[in-house]
Design a protein around this motif. Structure first.
Motif, PDB file in Angstrom:
ATOM      1  N   HIS A   1       5.380   3.170   1.392  1.00  0.00           N
ATOM      2  CA  HIS A   1       5.571   4.844   0.529  1.00  0.00           C
ATOM      3  C   HIS A   1       6.734   5.396   0.714  1.00  0.00           C
ATOM      4  O   HIS A   1       7.513   5.694  -0.397  1.00  0.00           O
ATOM      5  CB  HIS A   1       4.749   6.120   1.515  1.00  0.00           C
ATOM      6  CG  HIS A   1       5.410   6.670  -0.118  1.00  0.00           C
ATOM      7  ND1 HIS A   1       3.441   7.536  -0.978  1.00  0.00           N
ATOM      8  CD2 HIS A   1       5.753   8.056   0.182  1.00  0.00           C
ATOM      9  CE1 HIS A   1       4.481   8.610  -1.289  1.00  0.00           C
ATOM     10  NE2 HIS A   1       5.459   8.740  -0.454  1.00  0.00           N
TER      11      HIS A   1
ATOM     12  N   THR B   1     -12.398   8.746  -7.243  1.00  0.00           N
ATOM     13  CA  THR B   1     -11.012   8.658  -6.373  1.00  0.00           C
ATOM     14  C   THR B   1     -10.145   9.489  -6.165  1.00  0.00           C
ATOM     15  O   THR B   1     -10.770  10.620  -6.507  1.00  0.00           O
ATOM     16  CB  THR B   1     -10.404   8.475  -7.860  1.00  0.00           C
ATOM     17  OG1 THR B   1      -9.519   9.457  -8.673  1.00  0.00           O
ATOM     18  CG2 THR B   1      -9.837   7.098  -8.395  1.00  0.00           C
TER      19      THR B   1
ATOM     20  N   ASP C   1      -0.133   4.033  -0.480  1.00  0.00           N
ATOM     21  CA  ASP C   1      -0.695   5.103  -0.098  1.00  0.00           C
ATOM     22  C   ASP C   1      -0.257   5.904   1.257  1.00  0.00           C
ATOM     23  O   ASP C   1      -0.416   4.942   2.038  1.00  0.00           O
ATOM     24  CB  ASP C   1      -2.426   5.260  -0.349  1.00  0.00           C
ATOM     25  CG  ASP C   1      -3.420   6.242  -0.551  1.00  0.00           C
ATOM     26  OD1 ASP C   1      -2.795   7.246  -0.773  1.00  0.00           O
ATOM     27  OD2 ASP C   1      -4.237   5.946  -0.407  1.00  0.00           O
TER      28      ASP C   1
ATOM     29  N   ASN D   1      -1.652  12.899  -4.547  1.00  0.00           N
ATOM     30  CA  ASN D   1      -2.271  11.805  -5.283  1.00  0.00           C
ATOM     31  C   ASN D   1      -3.306  11.802  -6.761  1.00  0.00           C
ATOM     32  O   ASN D   1      -3.769  11.436  -7.038  1.00  0.00           O
ATOM     33  CB  ASN D   1      -2.721  10.687  -4.464  1.00  0.00           C
ATOM     34  CG  ASN D   1      -2.064  10.337  -3.098  1.00  0.00           C
ATOM     35  OD1 ASN D   1      -0.964  10.048  -3.334  1.00  0.00           O
ATOM     36  ND2 ASN D   1      -2.403   9.150  -1.868  1.00  0.00           N
TER      37      ASN D   1
ATOM     38  N   ASP E   1       0.969  -1.470   0.002  1.00  0.00           N
ATOM     39  CA  ASP E   1      -0.142   0.015  -0.180  1.00  0.00           C
ATOM     40  C   ASP E   1       0.578   1.096  -0.281  1.00  0.00           C
ATOM     41  O   ASP E   1       1.441   1.723   0.907  1.00  0.00           O
ATOM     42  CB  ASP E   1      -0.788   0.140   1.232  1.00  0.00           C
ATOM     43  CG  ASP E   1      -2.114   0.778   1.198  1.00  0.00           C
ATOM     44  OD1 ASP E   1      -2.156   1.711   0.015  1.00  0.00           O
ATOM     45  OD2 ASP E   1      -2.879   0.765   2.020  1.00  0.00           O
TER      46      ASP E   1
ATOM     47  N   LEU F   1      -9.156   6.079  -1.543  1.00  0.00           N
ATOM     48  CA  LEU F   1      -9.746   6.045  -1.968  1.00  0.00           C
ATOM     49  C   LEU F   1     -11.024   4.816  -3.004  1.00  0.00           C
ATOM     50  O   LEU F   1     -11.214   3.605  -2.492  1.00  0.00           O
ATOM     51  CB  LEU F   1      -8.376   5.801  -3.740  1.00  0.00           C
ATOM     52  CG  LEU F   1      -7.664   6.635  -3.318  1.00  0.00           C
ATOM     53  CD1 LEU F   1      -6.040   6.182  -3.965  1.00  0.00           C
ATOM     54  CD2 LEU F   1      -7.532   8.573  -4.172  1.00  0.00           C
TER      55      LEU F   1
ATOM     56  N   LEU G   1      -0.571   6.006  -8.144  1.00  0.00           N
ATOM     57  CA  LEU G   1      -1.229   6.054  -6.959  1.00  0.00           C
ATOM     58  C   LEU G   1      -0.027   4.861  -6.562  1.00  0.00           C
ATOM     59  O   LEU G   1      -0.757   5.436  -5.085  1.00  0.00           O
ATOM     60  CB  LEU G   1      -2.191   6.465  -7.141  1.00  0.00           C
ATOM     61  CG  LEU G   1      -3.097   7.127  -7.524  1.00  0.00           C
ATOM     62  CD1 LEU G   1      -4.186   7.590  -6.674  1.00  0.00           C
ATOM     63  CD2 LEU G   1      -2.112   8.846  -7.753  1.00  0.00           C
TER      64      LEU G   1
ATOM     65  N   SER H   1      -3.736  14.718   0.456  1.00  0.00           N
ATOM     66  CA  SER H   1      -4.198  13.186  -0.220  1.00  0.00           C
ATOM     67  C   SER H   1      -4.312  13.517  -1.707  1.00  0.00           C
ATOM     68  O   SER H   1      -3.717  13.527  -2.560  1.00  0.00           O
ATOM     69  CB  SER H   1      -5.011  12.367   0.726  1.00  0.00           C
ATOM     70  OG  SER H   1      -5.296  11.469  -0.118  1.00  0.00           O
TER      71      SER H   1
ATOM     72  N   LEU I   1      -1.863   1.659  -5.813  1.00  0.00           N
ATOM     73  CA  LEU I   1      -2.886   1.509  -4.750  1.00  0.00           C
ATOM     74  C   LEU I   1      -2.979   0.095  -4.268  1.00  0.00           C
ATOM     75  O   LEU I   1      -1.868  -1.003  -5.018  1.00  0.00           O
ATOM     76  CB  LEU I   1      -4.145   1.356  -5.353  1.00  0.00           C
ATOM     77  CG  LEU I   1      -4.598   2.973  -5.506  1.00  0.00           C
ATOM     78  CD1 LEU I   1      -6.422   2.884  -5.792  1.00  0.00           C
ATOM     79  CD2 LEU I   1      -4.122   3.929  -4.718  1.00  0.00           C
TER      80      LEU I   1
END
Length: 928
Positions: A242, A906, A54, A860, A52, A756, A774, A856, A776
């Motif tokens: 990340h 999104t 994000d 993103n 992940d 999202l 992104l 965010s 995801l």
């Protein structure tokens, strides 16, 4: 026209990791049909988890971030640079150790085999016996080295086989390849590549350096090693997917820089081939990491190479091509068609290489051989390679000793071609008269780097012997490269590509010099350089990074256009036949990689056609016992969190009856989406027996459970730092009493409010782009008609909301950083919306963390996806003007993904009010 039937046993999935356990799951549809690996298997592997990338936007983490002063963020940024420097220095140091160890092993092997051959000749006087004794000695040493490398792969770290580039690409796209970043993989890769390269196999150590740099970056940046059971807390701020991805990207670039002495090429490689996400700060840090790597290697090699003095920086990488001086590097316009022809041939040969390698790898996988059989196969290839290296020189006549080209100089002016090793000298004594030399033997019985330099710089005068030698060496390197790549050993493909490409390029250079001497004045070795670049492009299908890497290895920019032309033509031609070698192996290993674009036949599909139904959801306030049962009966890693149901219209307001003619109610209860919570977060909460707010079960008498102070139960962000948790949990593991199992937990502080979402009518192309851009792990699918309350543009992100940053407002830093318990208590704590006197549309968590939506969306939404504007929605029915600060204060942001002003998708930064889409009512889970 795009609808298809569904069965509860095999639901399609755009959010497969949130789907219920109803049978084998198919991940995002655009990749499922691409992984066609022998026997008709077209399903990606299901044992891989995804990462992940994000950022977590839960209240807990946002409060932790907002409570930090500006100096903390500056310190984090400084640490990022220091970690990149540490990764570069460590990668350069390990590359130095590998290079020095390899040179010593080569020197010992050639000295021992040359001594044995010379002694046999002196003892028996028979050249045949001396030749056989040399062959047996080299074959025995090579097989021992290769056996060690193979054993490390088979019994220590199977994921360390090959170059590791497919695994790095998969990781940077969000696939968690098991054990690829472990310390055991680093040891197996670094030690194993020594055995495979010094064992004489047609492989290189440059490709594995990319994997090595990535493992070093992962370990250094996280300050932990699961293999060594070491876990520090001094780098806890980077212990998330990340930041780890960014450091792994820098580590991959450092590996390329150490391999080729090409920091710019390494940075471009990470951008072009490895990562699907990039930013300007990451570019600078990656380039700095690559510079540190090549500088460290260069500095250390200056102390052992014996040229000049310590600090004479003339060895920037593990492999160098020698300096192509400008005086003999000129080329003419009429030579461009020849360079394009070399690129054409490189593309066709590269496609053939990939096709045969795929067939061979598929055959090997279909056999499902034991470790002993795979080891025996590897030793057989090693024996064949050694035998051909000794036998092929017998087929060609000897020539005068190789002469250096005037261009063949190192950076310090010394000749680029080193004297022959003892084994080559002994072989010349056996096969050639005095003053003559076996050119092919000097290449097949030397290190690969020396062989490449000989093709570039030796014997600049064209001759028929050079023509035959180049053709023979091409066949040797090309076919053995196909046979070797895919064995259970660490093996890079850059060097085999350069060897075979330089051989056929030298062949055409010799051919042109012999039969059309007036057409070109370019030395044959320069054609070898163009051929090597073309072969690299034809096999790897990279363009910009390969061009820069080759240029940095030659230290001459004169041939920029010919090299770029050959590589581009090779890629274009190769793409007509198949995909690149690394993408092919990703397909063979069935990694769930998303392509750049969905296949044409699937472009008509929408999110509603590929999503999974029967989603298992969690209430915002949930029983502990139910959470344990959910964790034990499911295997997926993300759970949507919904608020209390509310009555919503099922028909237009003009409908007069309370029910439809078929009996369906005019109003029905639908869950409101708050966000998503991960499995590891739930396990952490339960394992520590802590929660934000315990409440007695419904109907229990007051005082049944002893009240627990709120502050003693509040988790901190440190509690969720990459825990090593069990996938399945049990009551015994948690050690909770029956009374505790009936407690309820308020999960709202831990829910990722920026989960999202996309509408059910979003195209598959857009969903694919969201996942790739992104990074995801999950994507919630909601109905298509949530209410729009505003629009956000770039100017709003830059200048809007200033009035809400004034003292006393809800965005005031003192208010935003208030203790979490007091903030929720002031908003009603764990009470329902009605009990707390709130409207169902604005939860306390969002109202007290208004900055997370902007962060965010900036990171993103508009910046990454290149949006012009973003719709802003909640459950209300009013549509306002373009974004007003009042709307931003509520924290309701969305990016549009479907046609029409009312469509929302999104970039959700709020507990969105649209309902979770569940097309199959009869298959809905009781817990949904």
């Amino acid at each position: 026209g795009c609808t298809r039937s569904r069965t509860s046993g095999s639901p399609a999935s755009a959010t497969a990791e949130m789907a219920g356990n109803q049978g084998p799951l198919r991940r995002f549809g655009s990749v499922s049909h691409m992984h066609d690996v022998g026997g008709g298997s077209g399903i990606v592997r299901q044992d891989f988890q995804t990462l992940d990338y994000d950022i977590d936007e839960s209240t807990l983490f946002q409060q932790e971030l907002q409570s930090k002063p500006l100096a903390y963020r500056r310190r984090l940024n400084l640490f990022r640079w220091l970690i990149c420097m540490g990764v570069g220095v460590t990668t350069g140091l390990l590359a130095f150790l590998i290079d020095v160890a390899g040179e010593n092993i080569f020197a010992f092997k050639f000295w021992l085999s040359g001594s044995v051959s010379s002694r046999a000749l002196n003892a028996t006087g028979s050249s045949a016996k001396a030749w056989v004794s040399g062959l047996v000695t080299v074959a025995g040493l090579n097989m021992c080295l290769v056996a060690g490398a193979c054993a490390l792969i088979l019994f220590v770290s199977p994921v360390a086989a090959g170059s590791g580039i497919p695994e790095v690409k998969a990781y940077l796209q969000g696939i968690k390849v098991p054990r690829m970043l472990r310390t055991s993989a680093l040891v197996a890769k670094a030690v194993g590549v020594l055995g495979s390269v010094t064992g004489g196999l047609i492989v290189g150590k440059e490709g594995p350096m990319i994997h090595i740099g990535s493992v070093i970056a992962a370990g250094v940046s996280q300050g932990s090693s699961k293999t060594c059971n070491v876990r520090t807390m001094w780098l806890k701020g980077f212990r998330n997917d990340h930041d780890k991805r960014d450091f792994v990207s820098a580590g991959a670039a450092a590996g390329v820089a150490a391999a080729f002495g090409a920091p710019i090429g390494g940075t471009l490689f990470a951008m072009e081939e490895a990562a699907t996400y990039w930013s300007q700060p990451l570019t600078w840090r990656t380039f700095f990491c690559a510079l540190c790597s090549t500088f460290t290697l260069n500095l250390l090699l200056s102390a052992v190479k014996g040229e000049g003095h310590f600090g004479a920086l003339s060895h920037p990488g593990l492999i160098t091509f020698g300096a192509f001086l400008k005086s003999e590097a000129n080329w003419d316009l009429r030579e461009l068609p020849i360079f394009a022809g070399l690129g054409l041939l490189g593309g066709m040969l590269g496609a053939l290489f990939i096709h045969l390698s795929k067939r061979l790898s598929t055959w090997r996988a279909s056999r499902n051989s034991s470790a002993g059989v795979r080891l025996a196969e590897t030793l057989a290839v090693s024996l064949l390679t050694t035998a051909l290296a000794f036998c092929l020189p017998l087929a060609l006549p000897c020539t005068m000793a190789f002469a250096n080209s005037t261009t063949a100089t190192s950076a310090d002016g010394s000749p680029a071609l080193a004297p022959p090793n003892p084994l080559v000298i002994a072989l010349d004594e056996l096969l050639c008269p005095d003053g003559h030399h076996s050119g092919l033997g000097a290449m097949t019985l030397s290190s690969h780097e020396k062989a490449i330099k000989m093709l570039f710089h030796a014997n600049p005068t064209p001759s028929t012997v050079n023509l035959a030698m180049s053709a023979t060496y091409f066949l040797f390197a090309f076919w053995l490269g196909i046979l070797t790549y895919g064995l259970p050993i660490p093996s890079g493909l850059f060097v085999p590509s350069i060897m075979s490409g330089a051989a056929y390029g030298r062949f055409f250079g010799e051919l042109l010099g012999l039969y059309a001497p007036g057409y070109s004045t370019t030395p044959p070795g320069n054609f070898a350089l163009i051929g090597a670049a073309a072969m690299l492009g034809g096999i790897s299908r990279m363009t910009v990074s390969i061009t820069v890497i080759v240029l940095e290895c030659t230290t001459n920019i004169t041939y920029l256009l010919p090299i770029a032309l050959a590589i581009m033509v090779a890629k274009l031609v190769g793409d007509l036949f198949n995909q690149g070698i690394y993408d092919m192996h990703i397909e063979l290993k069935r990694y769930p990689m998303l392509p750049e674009e969905p296949p044409h036949r699937r472009e008509r599909l929408q999110a509603k056609h590929v999503m999974s139904s029967g989603i298992r959801t969690i209430n915002e306030v949930e029983r502990v016992g139910k959470l344990l049962d959910l964790l034990n009966t499911t295997t997926h890693h993300g759970f949507p969190v919904v608020a209390k149901s509310q009555l919503e219209r099922s028909a237009s307001p003009s409908h007069d009856s309370a029910t439809f003619p078929d009996g369906r109610p005019f109003f029905e209860r639908k869950p409101r989406v708050l966000g998503i919570i991960l499995r590891e977060q739930l396990v952490t909460i339960l394992a520590k027996k802590k929660a934000h707010n315990w409440r007695p079960p419904p109907g229990a008498r007051a005082g049944t459970l002893d009240p627990v102070p709120l502050t003693s139960l509040t988790l901190t962000a440190d509690d969720f730092l990459r825990p090593w948790f069990n996938e399945m949990v049990s009551h015994d593991f948690i050690r909770m009493s029956p009374a505790e199992l009936e407690r309820t937990i308020d999960l709202r502080p831990y829910v990722n409010e920026a989960a999202l979402v996309t509408t059910q009518n979003s195209s598959l192309r857009r969903v694919s782009h969201l996942f790739r851009a992104l990074g995801l792990r999950h994507l919630l699918v909601v109905e298509s008609c949530p209410t729009v309350v505003g629009v956000i543009t770039r100017k709003d992100l830059l200048m809007g909301g200033e009035e809400f940053l004034q003292p006393g407002t809800e965005c005031d830093p003192e208010v935003a950083t208030a203790p979490l318990g007091s903030r929720l208590a002031s908003c009603g704590g764990g009470l329902s919306d009605a009990e707390a006197g709130r409207t169902p549309l604005g939860g306390p968590i969002l109202e007290n963390s208004p900055s997370s939506p902007f962060t965010s969306l900036w990171r993103n939404g508009l910046a990454t996806l290149g949006l012009r504007g973003s719709l802003y929605a909640n459950g209300r029915s009013d549509l306002t003007a373009p974004l007003r600060p009042a709307a931003a204060q509520q924290g309701l942001l969305d990016a549009p993904t479907a046609d029409g002003p009312a469509a929302v998708a999104t970039g959700s930064v709020t507990p969105l009010q649209p309902v979770v889409r569940m097309p199959q009512r009869e298959n809905r889970s009781p817990d949904a």
